[in-house]
Motif scaffolding. Structure first.
Motif, PDB file in Angstrom:
ATOM      1  N   LEU A  99       0.820  -1.212   0.000  1.00  0.00           N
ATOM      2  CA  LEU A  99       0.000   0.000   0.000  1.00  0.00           C
ATOM      3  C   LEU A  99       0.853   1.259   0.000  1.00  0.00           C
ATOM      4  N   VAL A 100       0.176   2.382  -0.175  1.00  0.00           N
ATOM      5  CA  VAL A 100       0.820   3.697  -0.112  1.00  0.00           C
ATOM      6  C   VAL A 100       0.251   4.422   1.093  1.00  0.00           C
ATOM      7  N   VAL A 101       1.139   4.891   1.941  1.00  0.00           N
ATOM      8  CA  VAL A 101       0.727   5.594   3.156  1.00  0.00           C
ATOM      9  C   VAL A 101       0.264   7.008   2.806  1.00  0.00           C
ATOM     10  N   TYR A 102      -0.860   7.419   3.375  1.00  0.00           N
ATOM     11  CA  TYR A 102      -1.463   8.725   3.033  1.00  0.00           C
ATOM     12  C   TYR A 102      -0.546   9.887   3.404  1.00  0.00           C
ATOM     13  N   ALA A 103       0.011   9.853   4.612  1.00  0.00           N
ATOM     14  CA  ALA A 103       0.760  11.007   5.122  1.00  0.00           C
ATOM     15  C   ALA A 103       2.070  11.224   4.366  1.00  0.00           C
ATOM     16  N   THR A 104       2.718  10.146   3.968  1.00  0.00           N
ATOM     17  CA  THR A 104       4.050  10.257   3.384  1.00  0.00           C
ATOM     18  C   THR A 104       4.090   9.948   1.889  1.00  0.00           C
ATOM     19  N   HIS A 105       3.015   9.347   1.375  1.00  0.00           N
ATOM     20  CA  HIS A 105       2.969   8.862  -0.016  1.00  0.00           C
ATOM     21  C   HIS A 105       4.072   7.856  -0.295  1.00  0.00           C
ATOM     22  N   ARG A 106       4.492   7.154   0.727  1.00  0.00           N
ATOM     23  CA  ARG A 106       5.540   6.148   0.558  1.00  0.00           C
ATOM     24  C   ARG A 106       4.922   4.764   0.505  1.00  0.00           C
ATOM     25  N   TYR A 107       5.595   3.885  -0.240  1.00  0.00           N
ATOM     26  CA  TYR A 107       5.167   2.496  -0.373  1.00  0.00           C
ATOM     27  C   TYR A 107       5.478   1.743   0.917  1.00  0.00           C
ATOM     28  N   LEU A 108       4.564   0.887   1.324  1.00  0.00           N
ATOM     29  CA  LEU A 108       4.748   0.116   2.549  1.00  0.00           C
ATOM     30  C   LEU A 108       4.160  -1.273   2.353  1.00  0.00           C
ATOM     31  N   GLU A 109       4.845  -2.281   2.856  1.00  0.00           N
ATOM     32  CA  GLU A 109       4.328  -3.638   2.848  1.00  0.00           C
ATOM     33  C   GLU A 109       4.036  -4.029   4.290  1.00  0.00           C
TER      34      GLU A 109
END
Length: 121
Positions: A99-109
């Motif tokens: 997914l992509v985190v809303y606050a940082t726009h970074r990819y996260l698994e």
């Protein structure tokens, strides 16, 4: 922070069915792929099924025709319907979101905590 909560595991007789659910909560902008993995005692974790944001699915050969993965994007939830269960399906089942985190726009698994499925008579 993002959390995944799984539910639906338990004890079932061979030939029976179970439905697993995994819901995500937290600061999520978008969810790309969702998947289920499992780990049996003494074995490595293996892929069970995945589903993309567009609905394309992929299954391990061992579960094709018996398991169905689906997702509800509005609820940030993935499901695994398991039919015709066999003793060799016994394992801890883990969900996984890319997914992509809303606050940082970074990819996260992110991984769920795991839920035990036991197939035994």
């Amino acid at each position: 922070q993002v959390h995944l909560v799984e539910s639906g595991g338990g004890l079932v007789q061979p030939g029976g069915s179970l439905r697993l659910s995994c819901a995500a909560s937290g600061s999520i902008l978008s969810i790309n792929a969702m998947g289920w993995y499992r780990q049996a005692p003494g074995k490595e974790r293996e892929l069970v099924a995945t589903i993309t944001s567009g609905g394309t699915t992929n299954y391990a050969d061992s579960v094709k025709g018996r398991f169905t993965i689906s997702r509800d994007n509005a609820k940030n939830t993935v499901y695994l319907q398991m039919n015709s269960l066999k003793p060799e399906d016994t394992a801890v089942y883990y969900c996984n979101f890319a997914l992509v985190v809303y606050a940082t726009h970074r990819y996260l698994e992110v991984w769920g905590q795991g839920t035990l499925v036991t197939v035994s008579s």
